[in-house]
Design a protein around this motif. Structure first.
Motif, PDB file in Angstrom:
ATOM      1  N   LEU A 133      41.932  45.572  26.557  1.00  0.00           N
ATOM      2  CA  LEU A 133      42.393  44.751  27.685  1.00  0.00           C
ATOM      3  C   LEU A 133      42.355  43.263  27.324  1.00  0.00           C
ATOM      4  O   LEU A 133      43.229  42.492  27.714  1.00  0.00           O
ATOM      5  CB  LEU A 133      41.534  45.021  28.919  1.00  0.00           C
ATOM      6  N   GLU A 136      45.260  42.526  25.303  1.00  0.00           N
ATOM      7  CA  GLU A 136      46.429  42.489  26.184  1.00  0.00           C
ATOM      8  C   GLU A 136      46.490  41.147  26.924  1.00  0.00           C
ATOM      9  O   GLU A 136      47.562  40.582  27.131  1.00  0.00           O
ATOM     10  CB  GLU A 136      46.335  43.658  27.179  1.00  0.00           C
ATOM     11  N   VAL A 146      37.068  40.039  30.841  1.00  0.00           N
ATOM     12  CA  VAL A 146      37.463  41.402  31.242  1.00  0.00           C
ATOM     13  C   VAL A 146      36.269  42.078  31.917  1.00  0.00           C
ATOM     14  O   VAL A 146      36.384  42.662  32.998  1.00  0.00           O
ATOM     15  CB  VAL A 146      37.922  42.237  30.021  1.00  0.00           C
ATOM     16  N   CYS A 150      35.698  43.463  35.751  1.00  0.00           N
ATOM     17  CA  CYS A 150      35.228  44.816  36.106  1.00  0.00           C
ATOM     18  C   CYS A 150      34.057  44.726  37.071  1.00  0.00           C
ATOM     19  O   CYS A 150      34.009  45.415  38.094  1.00  0.00           O
ATOM     20  CB  CYS A 150      34.699  45.543  34.876  1.00  0.00           C
ATOM     21  N   LEU A 185      42.847  41.963  34.590  1.00  0.00           N
ATOM     22  CA  LEU A 185      42.948  43.281  33.937  1.00  0.00           C
ATOM     23  C   LEU A 185      41.643  44.062  34.094  1.00  0.00           C
ATOM     24  O   LEU A 185      41.652  45.267  34.343  1.00  0.00           O
ATOM     25  CB  LEU A 185      43.294  43.117  32.454  1.00  0.00           C
ATOM     26  N   ALA A 189      41.230  47.557  36.084  1.00  0.00           N
ATOM     27  CA  ALA A 189      40.818  48.712  35.276  1.00  0.00           C
ATOM     28  C   ALA A 189      39.807  49.574  36.007  1.00  0.00           C
ATOM     29  O   ALA A 189      39.705  50.762  35.762  1.00  0.00           O
ATOM     30  CB  ALA A 189      40.226  48.231  33.961  1.00  0.00           C
TER      31      ALA A 189
END
Lengths: 192, 593
Positions: A133, A136, A146, A150, A185, A189
């Motif tokens: 991720l 990305e 990231v 989360c 992202l 996720a």
């Protein structure tokens, strides 16, 4: 809420813990953190203790007390399991950082076994390929954002936007866009 | 509105609010961020700040300002205080006019230090008052108080922190930074010239100041008791909160005395606490500084209280404390069965060892590799020093045979040379460490003609502690860069070679030349730290050409080189140093264009 962040020196763990602590203070909470600064930062195992809404307490999370284990690396997740309270949740980035001693064949790193062990023994464990991720989003260096994204799905005592804003103030303007993407992202996720 | 501050930032903030004029320091974990913060906010507030060449000079600079009546601060890690000890011990006799605060950060664990020495014990030895904050907020308050105390007693005051205060963050309510007060100015007076006759008089004065300090500290807000019956705990520093949490976890209420001023121990609050106790446990990290003074007080006062702590083995002198360690000690002290707080997991698979090591692209890797290659077949001892390059001791380089303290690589090598005349001695020392403690032993080697190779690992920064400046750099303003080669020449070194350690062929030739020199030789390996200058290029493995011999990994141990599926890959941490490409037998490593 006690959050133990574990990973490898250079993964941006201090930034992650500062962002959480700053967001907490902005939200009017008390906070304690303890960070690993110094020699271990050079590719060594590092942890940050982040304690949101605590007072009359020290900066170190006792064993068996962390509500969340935020691990930026699978072996480091395993190394710090003792901090997690019964029923606590773990968020684990599955991409390993191979230590030189393992590359040299002097210290085995059974990544698959470690991931299986985490999944089998931690009912509250969520594993994700955060490195993919981060790539990305634009750079493997955004892995920490990231993971923060989360984490924002867990009932943090402040809004996700505030956490992102505090993280961005700690980063140079030139990388804000990719870090914003990384955070987003990460959030998506893990959306349930 | 409170702000989030790291302990070291809180100390810097306290010093700014206290009106300091001058602050000096040498970097050292966990103290470095005190000066980094002062450098950030100081100039606007009219504060002069500097990274001094070493801690002794830093203390002398701060003392000079304090002689003139200005408030001043010197900050350092615990072993920096050893370097400054000569100045500090005499300064206690001479005293100060303006408030002088020495902030010294201890490192129980240790996390980033060679010793776990206790600065509170040093304060007692130097006869200087010491404050011991339990958290960043208290570090901020104590720093402000320390300047007033220093002026009241005319003595330097030590604020002793530990890693878990210096590198902990907390919300802190701060006040405004007031304008600097005028400096009264230096007044010539025989009191500033220490002679044996003056020292004899001042020793009497210094001893009297201990009792004045005890009285002042008793009135400070940093010692407080909560009474809950005849069994109690006395705790100092961060241990206070470990005790609070451990008691909560055990579901207990005990009497609790917090000691924020461990030396000289204020008698009144301790006596009145002990008077109401049958048993006390003393909880403090490192040495039994509070415990020894409490025992002495109880003995002199004929108090019938049982005093436990380190002397009867409830708590260790070694290592860092935490809630778990303190809870276990409390349970033993109270003869409780402690429940296991940690959930029981089945044994995990083997976990990889992950010690710290050189970053990808570190120029030290090239320097050590070049020296090892050049010295092949010779009997060589590599003495090492303090800095990132201490990690040269790790496999696969294994290129460091000793490490003791700042500057010791040169001194130890000379001692070894005297008893092992057939062995070639190579001393590795970093650029910042060279200035800090390398010059006297270098002069010694020249003067006494020791055939020593001194390798100065010049990465143009003080890297390990967070990339601070040093005298070899014209960092800011009108600073002058002192050239290492010129210094060596001035010291009388005849063979002086400078090379780029990442240009491997040249580096190995330079190493061979230095090893062939007859007198002391200085080899300067100069290349900037890749953590400061991000490289523009990267390398990759040509999969067709790679034979997977793993020479690159086995020789260099670079974290960017990872074996994968019968090949070697270079991950994104590569900074393009080219070392692996230089040694690849299959010429399979190429620059990414």
């Amino acid at each position: 809420m006690d959050i133990l962040i574990a990973g490898v020196g250079g993964q941006g763990i201090i930034l992650a813990s500062r962002a959480l602590a700053s967001a907490a203070v902005t939200a009017g909470l008390t906070v304690r953190t303890a960070e690993t600064i110094g020699m271990a930062q050079r590719e060594g195992s590092v942890v940050s203790h982040v304690r949101l809404g605590v007072s009359e307490a020290g900066p170190l999370i006792p064993c068996g007390a962390a509500d969340v284990l935020l691990a930026l690396e699978p072996a480091e997740a395993c190394r710090n399991l003792k901090y997690l309270r019964p029923g606590g949740r773990a968020l684990v980035s599955t991409a390993p950082v191979i230590p030189v001693l393992s590359s040299l064949g002097r210290s085995p790193y059974p990544v698959t076994d470690i991931l299986t062990y985490l999944r089998n023994n931690l009912p509250g464990c969520r594993c994700l390929d955060a490195l993919a991720l981060a790539r990305e989003a634009g750079s493997p260096r955004t892995l920490n954002l990231v993971m923060l994204g989360c984490l924002a799905n867990f009932d943090l005592p402040f809004p996700a936007d505030l956490l992102l804003a505090e993280a961005l103030t700690l980063l140079p303007a030139g990388v804000h866009d990719m870090n914003r993407r990384a955070f987003e992202l990460g959030r998506r996720a893990l959306e349930v | 509105m409170p702000v989030l501050l790291m302990g070291n930032e809180a100390i810097a903030r306290g010093a700014l609010e206290a009106g300091i004029r001058v602050a000096a320091s040498y970097p050292g974990t966990p103290a470095s961020e005190i000066m980094t913060t002062l450098m950030h906010f100081g100039p606007e507030a009219g504060v002069y700040t500097e990274w001094s060449v070493n801690e002794k000079v830093a203390v002398e600079i701060a003392a000079g300002a304090a002689y003139a009546g200005a408030r001043a601060l010197a900050s350092m890690k615990q072993m920096g205080l050893n370097v400054a000890a000569d100045a500090v011990m005499s300064l206690a006799y001479i005293g100060v006019k303006g408030g002088l605060v020495l902030v010294v950060a201890d490192d129980p664990g240790p996390h980033s230090s060679q010793t776990e020495q206790d600065t509170r014990l040093f304060a007692r030895f130097a006869k200087l008052p010491v404050l011991d904050p339990s958290c960043p907020r208290e570090a901020y308050e104590m720093t402000k108080y320390a300047f007033t105390l220093s002026e009241t007693l005319q003595l330097p005051v030590i604020v002793r922190t530990t890693t878990r205060v210096s590198h902990a963050c907390q919300e802190v309510e701060v006040s405004a930074v007031p304008p600097r007060p005028p400096v009264p100015g230096f007044v010539k007076d025989p009191r500033w010239v220490i002679m044996p006759s003056l020292a004899a008089r001042q020793h009497v004065w210094l001893n009297k100041q201990q009792e004045r300090a005890r009285t002042e500290l008793a009135a400070s807000p940093f010692n407080a008791a909560q009474l809950e019956g005849p069994v109690g705990v006395i705790a100092g520093g961060p241990s206070f909160f470990y005790v609070t949490e451990a008691l909560k976890r055990l579901g207990l209420k005990l009497s609790l005395l917090k000691i924020g001023t461990p030396y000289p121990l204020p008698e009144e609050p301790v006596k009145s606490f002990l008077n109401q106790m049958e048993r006390v446990l003393i909880v403090e990290e490192q040495e039994p500084v509070i415990e020894d003074q409490v025992i002495s007080l109880a003995w002199r006062q004929r108090l019938a209280v049982e005093i436990s702590g380190k002397h009867d083995g409830y708590l260790p002198r070694e290592g860092e404390f935490n809630v778990d360690r303190v809870a276990a000690a409390l349970a033993r002290f109270l003869k409780l069965e402690q429940e296991e707080a940690i959930p029981a997991y089945p044994p995990p698979p083997p976990l990889p060892a992950r010690p710290p090591l050189f970053c990808a692209g570190c120029p030290h890797r090239g320097a050590f590799y070049a020296l090892k290659q050049a010295a092949r077949g010779q009997e060589v001892i590599f003495t090492g020093d303090i800095g990132c390059y201490t990690l040269g001791a790790a496999p696969p380089l294994n290129a460091m045979d000793t490490c003791l303290c700042m500057g010791a690589s040169l001194g130890l090598a000379q001692g070894l040379a005297r008893v092992q005349p057939g062995t070639r001695l190579v001393a590795f020392i970093g650029d910042s460490t060279f200035f800090h403690a390398g010059l006297p032993p270098l002069i010694n080697a020249v003067h006494l003609k020791v055939p020593l190779v001194v390798v100065v690992l010049d990465n143009e920064t003080t890297a390990m502690t967070g990339h601070q400046s040093h005298p070899g750099l014209a960092g800011a303003g009108d600073q002058v860069a002192v050239e290492i080669a010129s210094v060596a020449r001035g010291c009388g070194v005849e063979t002086i070679i400078t090379a780029d350690p990442l240009d491997l062929e040249t580096a190995m030739a330079a190493a061979r030349q230095a090893l062939a020199a007859r007198g002391p030789a200085v080899l300067i390996f100069r290349h900037p730290c890749p953590q400061v200058t991000r490289a523009a290029t990267r390398y990759r493995v040509n999969e067709e050409a790679c034979t997977c011999c793993q020479t690159c990994i086995n020789e260099l141990g670079c974290p960017a080189l990872v074996p994968a599926d019968g090949l070697v890959t270079i991950n994104t941490t590569c900074t393009g140093c080219s070392l692996c490409a230089s040694i690849c037998p299959a010429a399979a490593i190429e620059e990414v264009v």
